[in-house]
Design a protein around this motif. Structure first.
Motif, PDB file in Angstrom:
ATOM      1  N   ILE A  22      28.372   8.925  36.478  1.00 20.97           N
ATOM      2  CA  ILE A  22      27.288   9.055  37.554  1.00 20.97           C
ATOM      3  C   ILE A  22      26.407   9.317  37.516  1.00 20.97           C
ATOM      4  O   ILE A  22      25.480  10.558  37.164  1.00 20.97           O
ATOM      5  CB  ILE A  22      28.351   9.864  38.612  1.00 20.97           C
ATOM      6  CG1 ILE A  22      29.863   9.594  39.155  1.00 20.97           C
ATOM      7  CG2 ILE A  22      27.796   9.503  40.297  1.00 20.97           C
ATOM      8  CD1 ILE A  22      30.842   9.893  39.710  1.00 20.97           C
ATOM      9  N   ASP A  23      25.364   8.920  38.401  1.00 25.85           N
ATOM     10  CA  ASP A  23      24.073   9.192  37.601  1.00 25.85           C
ATOM     11  C   ASP A  23      23.304  10.413  38.815  1.00 25.85           C
ATOM     12  O   ASP A  23      24.578  10.275  40.049  1.00 25.85           O
ATOM     13  CB  ASP A  23      23.215   7.927  37.909  1.00 25.85           C
ATOM     14  CG  ASP A  23      21.324   7.730  37.335  1.00 25.85           C
ATOM     15  OD1 ASP A  23      21.855   9.147  36.716  1.00 25.85           O
ATOM     16  OD2 ASP A  23      20.812   7.585  36.496  1.00 25.85           O
ATOM     17  N   ASP A  24      22.796  11.241  38.730  1.00 26.35           N
ATOM     18  CA  ASP A  24      22.003  12.233  40.060  1.00 26.35           C
ATOM     19  C   ASP A  24      22.988  12.393  40.625  1.00 26.35           C
ATOM     20  O   ASP A  24      23.178  12.233  41.869  1.00 26.35           O
ATOM     21  CB  ASP A  24      21.391  11.480  40.579  1.00 26.35           C
ATOM     22  CG  ASP A  24      19.927  10.446  39.819  1.00 26.35           C
ATOM     23  OD1 ASP A  24      19.950  10.402  38.898  1.00 26.35           O
ATOM     24  OD2 ASP A  24      19.485   9.894  40.544  1.00 26.35           O
ATOM     25  N   PHE A  25      24.151  12.909  40.524  1.00 26.76           N
ATOM     26  CA  PHE A  25      24.931  13.380  40.427  1.00 26.76           C
ATOM     27  C   PHE A  25      24.942  14.926  41.573  1.00 26.76           C
ATOM     28  O   PHE A  25      24.348  15.632  40.886  1.00 26.76           O
ATOM     29  CB  PHE A  25      26.484  14.375  39.528  1.00 26.76           C
ATOM     30  CG  PHE A  25      27.549  14.636  39.977  1.00 26.76           C
ATOM     31  CD1 PHE A  25      28.292  14.100  40.195  1.00 26.76           C
ATOM     32  CD2 PHE A  25      27.941  15.915  40.583  1.00 26.76           C
ATOM     33  CE1 PHE A  25      30.362  14.099  41.385  1.00 26.76           C
ATOM     34  CE2 PHE A  25      28.704  16.440  41.244  1.00 26.76           C
ATOM     35  CZ  PHE A  25      30.354  15.401  41.090  1.00 26.76           C
ATOM     36  N   ILE A  59      23.402  15.410  35.483  1.00 30.58           N
ATOM     37  CA  ILE A  59      23.157  16.445  36.889  1.00 30.58           C
ATOM     38  C   ILE A  59      21.280  16.144  37.066  1.00 30.58           C
ATOM     39  O   ILE A  59      21.217  15.751  35.704  1.00 30.58           O
ATOM     40  CB  ILE A  59      23.408  18.141  36.072  1.00 30.58           C
ATOM     41  CG1 ILE A  59      25.041  18.133  35.634  1.00 30.58           C
ATOM     42  CG2 ILE A  59      22.735  18.739  36.446  1.00 30.58           C
ATOM     43  CD1 ILE A  59      24.987  19.796  34.585  1.00 30.58           C
ATOM     44  N   ASP A  60      21.438  15.931  38.332  1.00 28.47           N
ATOM     45  CA  ASP A  60      20.424  15.614  38.990  1.00 28.47           C
ATOM     46  C   ASP A  60      18.861  16.594  37.685  1.00 28.47           C
ATOM     47  O   ASP A  60      19.526  17.485  38.354  1.00 28.47           O
ATOM     48  CB  ASP A  60      20.299  15.148  40.003  1.00 28.47           C
ATOM     49  CG  ASP A  60      18.985  14.534  40.548  1.00 28.47           C
ATOM     50  OD1 ASP A  60      18.630  13.797  39.767  1.00 28.47           O
ATOM     51  OD2 ASP A  60      18.468  14.910  41.372  1.00 28.47           O
ATOM     52  N   ARG A  61      17.972  16.089  38.236  1.00 29.43           N
ATOM     53  CA  ARG A  61      16.015  16.818  38.033  1.00 29.43           C
ATOM     54  C   ARG A  61      16.125  17.419  38.902  1.00 29.43           C
ATOM     55  O   ARG A  61      15.990  18.507  38.289  1.00 29.43           O
ATOM     56  CB  ARG A  61      15.782  15.441  37.395  1.00 29.43           C
ATOM     57  CG  ARG A  61      14.338  16.201  37.362  1.00 29.43           C
ATOM     58  CD  ARG A  61      13.124  14.961  36.349  1.00 29.43           C
ATOM     59  NE  ARG A  61      12.799  14.023  37.448  1.00 29.43           N
ATOM     60  CZ  ARG A  61      12.345  12.830  38.022  1.00 29.43           C
ATOM     61  NH1 ARG A  61      13.120  11.592  37.193  1.00 29.43           N
ATOM     62  NH2 ARG A  61      11.761  12.205  39.077  1.00 29.43           N
ATOM     63  N   ALA A 121      22.706  16.695  31.162  1.00 26.44           N
ATOM     64  CA  ALA A 121      21.411  17.656  32.022  1.00 26.44           C
ATOM     65  C   ALA A 121      20.281  16.610  32.867  1.00 26.44           C
ATOM     66  O   ALA A 121      20.024  16.013  30.992  1.00 26.44           O
ATOM     67  CB  ALA A 121      21.084  18.980  31.981  1.00 26.44           C
ATOM     68  N   GLU A 122      19.600  16.088  33.626  1.00 27.98           N
ATOM     69  CA  GLU A 122      18.598  15.791  32.753  1.00 27.98           C
ATOM     70  C   GLU A 122      17.272  15.878  33.638  1.00 27.98           C
ATOM     71  O   GLU A 122      17.942  16.603  34.192  1.00 27.98           O
ATOM     72  CB  GLU A 122      18.540  14.265  33.592  1.00 27.98           C
ATOM     73  CG  GLU A 122      19.111  13.465  34.901  1.00 27.98           C
ATOM     74  CD  GLU A 122      18.847  12.591  35.239  1.00 27.98           C
ATOM     75  OE1 GLU A 122      19.115  11.548  34.852  1.00 27.98           O
ATOM     76  OE2 GLU A 122      19.487  11.812  36.408  1.00 27.98           O
ATOM     77  N   GLY A 123      16.022  15.342  33.029  1.00 30.27           N
ATOM     78  CA  GLY A 123      15.119  15.906  33.388  1.00 30.27           C
ATOM     79  C   GLY A 123      14.866  17.654  32.573  1.00 30.27           C
ATOM     80  O   GLY A 123      14.229  18.411  33.547  1.00 30.27           O
TER      81      GLY A 123
HETATM   82 MG    MG Z   1      19.453  10.494  36.843  1.00 30.30          MG
END
Ligand code: MG
Ligand code: C2E
Ligand code: MG
Length: 505
Positions: free
Chosen positions: A393-396, A416-418, A450-452
């Motif tokens: 799941i993207d940008d949770f 985990i969203d940026r 965790a992204e970003g």
């Molecule tokens: Mg994302």
């Protein structure tokens, strides 16, 4: 059909009688042969003239009827789009100097749901009742039309000096309330408004701009109204250029891919890459996927993009030998594709064809739309899962149904969203959210990424909160396939060196 048949029958009987008896009547009237022949000619001409007149009358009646059907909506008796535009142009031409004309494009919210849940008959009742209530509310000479299946248009002249046009939207909402009360069912609509002469002096321009104002309200909620603006006009033009280019069969010649590595938060070893697409528009230049993917979803071409991305990523990763050293490849797929059985089938066919690649792949579901009914498509999802695919799941936490998704889908990872990562060090409540998401992932036994991640201190907090993996500019920017190959080689050498240094002697 029946009236046409009876008409033809009457014609055949009258014509037959005429042929049978007219000659006999003539021979009784005139004895002289020359005069008889002359009268025969006149009789023939008479027949031609009468039948031509008859034919003309019948045809013109049929044409008129067809025209009316094309111009007037048979359900509401309101003019349709074409007729509405013609009438609007007439009003615009005679608009007194200093006056304005308000054009409203009214779209009934969730009309397809009314159709599905309450049936066509009830949906027709909604349209008819709304048409009548609008006629009532705008008795003072407004032009009302049915512009589409669930769209009404109202054009009303404004001669007062005050600049507030909101009152017209209020009148539409009054009409909607009466419809809801009468049918005992909530009916809501959104209204896009353009104002002549400022927003356009011709019907086409004005209607397009009211529609643009309406489109701008999409996704913002129900029962809203909004005005057209210059800024919207620029946006609209840009969107049209994007739509046009995305519909071209050769649009993928301007697409390319980049790969962003994902790392183990503690060991900083590469655990996978995320495939991200890039697009160079012929006129606009580079356009971000964050801008064009939602448009692609709306016009129904995001499935074609996914298809291209998967094929191209497989080709590039296997040709460059990167696939051999990568544990995982993540590909973004929109939730709209997951809602559509046909698109899911296409995805299953594609991955059955690329079954070797499927074992590496993870589908990142971007929550640009609510995931409607994953249970209905669970067989297809299981088929994908059986091919070795994993789901993430993207940008949770930023989308529509994150927790429901965990319940309904065979999820393997949460990203985990940026936006959360951005303020994880400065804001304690954000840190708590991040910790909760990591807990949720741990409780469901799935991976957390965790992204970003852009700074050392963000990475430190994420390590402390036991986030499993990280991705971001701090560790690596998205890379072209050539850059990725070099990068992976360098990382392998570095790891080998670390291993040899740490190896027991
Ligand atoms: Mg994302
Ligand atoms: P996403 O899947 O959440 O992808 C992460 C986005 O964050 C990427 O933007 C990436 O370049 C950017 N990013 C990564 N690290 C950092 C960082 O440290 N700081 C900042 N500021 N940004 C970072 P990108 O490539 O512009 O993609 C935007 C979104 O477009 C993606 O978000 C994804 O939802 C969508 N997208 C991209 N490629 C595809 C695709 O092939 N198919 C579909 N359906 N959607 C895609
Ligand atoms: Mg993603």
């Amino acid at each position: 059909m029946r009236s046409a048949l009876s008409g033809a029958l009457i014609y055949a009987i009258v014509g037959g009688l005429w042929i049978l008896f007219s000659d006999q009547a003539l021979s009784l009237l005139v004895a002289d042969t020359k005069a008889y022949q002359e009268l025969q000619t006149y009789k023939g001409w008479f027949y031609v003239v009468v039948t031509s007149l008859l034919l003309f009358m019948l045809l013109s009646r049929a044409v008129k009827k067809t025209q009316t059907l094309l111009q007037i909506d048979p359900l509401t008796y309101l003019p349709r789009h074409f007729q509405f535009s013609l009438a609007l142009d007439k009003i615009l031409k005679s608009l007194p100097h200093g006056s304005s004309l308000i054009m409203m494009d009214i779209d009934i919210n969730n009309f397809s749901k009314i159709n599905e849940s309450k049936g066509h008959e009830f949906a027709d009742k909604v349209l008819l009742t709304l048409a009548n209530k609008l006629k009532n509310e705008f008795r003072d000479g407004a032009l009302i039309g049915r512009l589409g299946a669930d769209n009404f248009g109202i054009a009303v002249s404004h001669h007062e000096h005050s600049d507030s046009f909101d009152v017209y939207a209020s009148r539409v909402f009054n009409a909607l309330k009466r419809v809801s009360d009468k049918l005992d069912y909530p009916v809501q609509a959104s209204i896009g408004i353009a104002i002549a002469p400022g927003d356009g002096k011709r019907s086409r321009e004005l209607i397009t701009r009211a529609t643009a104002a309406l489109q701008n309200l999409k996704g913002k909620g129900e029962g809203l109204f909004g005005y057209f603006s210059r800024e919207l006009s620029t946006q609209l033009q840009r969107r049209q250029l994007i739509v046009h280019a995305l519909r071209q069969p050769d649009c993928f010649s301007r697409f390319s891919l980049v790969y962003q590595p994902q790392y183990n938060a503690l060991s900083k070893q590469v655990c996978g890459v995320e495939v991200l697409c890039r697009w160079h528009h012929p006129e606009l230049g580079p356009v971000s996927p964050a801008e064009f993917i939602p448009v692609a979803e709306e016009i129904g071409v995001s499935g074609r993009i996914s298809d291209w991305v998967i094929r191209q990523a497989y080709k590039e990763l296997s040709d460059s030998d990167c696939l051999a050293v990568l544990p995982r490849v993540s590909v973004n797929i929109s939730a709209t594709e997951f809602n559509d059985e046909l698109q899911l089938q296409a995805l299953t066919r594609l991955f059955t064809h690329y079954s070797h690649f499927a074992r590496y792949c993870q589908l990142e579901i971007t929550e640009t739309a609510a995931l409607e009914n994953p249970r209905a498509n669970s067989q297809l999802l299981m088929a994908l899962k059986a091919l070795g695919l994993r789901f993430s799941i993207d940008d949770f936490g930023t989308g529509y149904t994150s927790l429901a998704m965990l319940q309904n889908l065979p999820i393997d990872e949460i990203k985990i969203d940026r936006a959360f990562v951005n303020s994880v060090e400065a804001d304690t409540s954000t840190r708590r959210i991040v910790m909760s998401i990591i807990d949720i992932a741990a409780n469901f036994g799935v991976n957390s990424v965790a992204e970003g991640v852009e700074t050392d201190s963000q990475l430190k907090v994420l390590q402390e909160t036991q986030c499993a993996e990280v991705q971001g500019y701090l560790l690596c920017h998205p890379l072209t396939i050539e850059q990725l190959k070099v990068r992976l080689k360098a990382e392998r050498t570095q790891n080998a060196e670390v291993l040899s240094v740490n190896a027991p002697r």
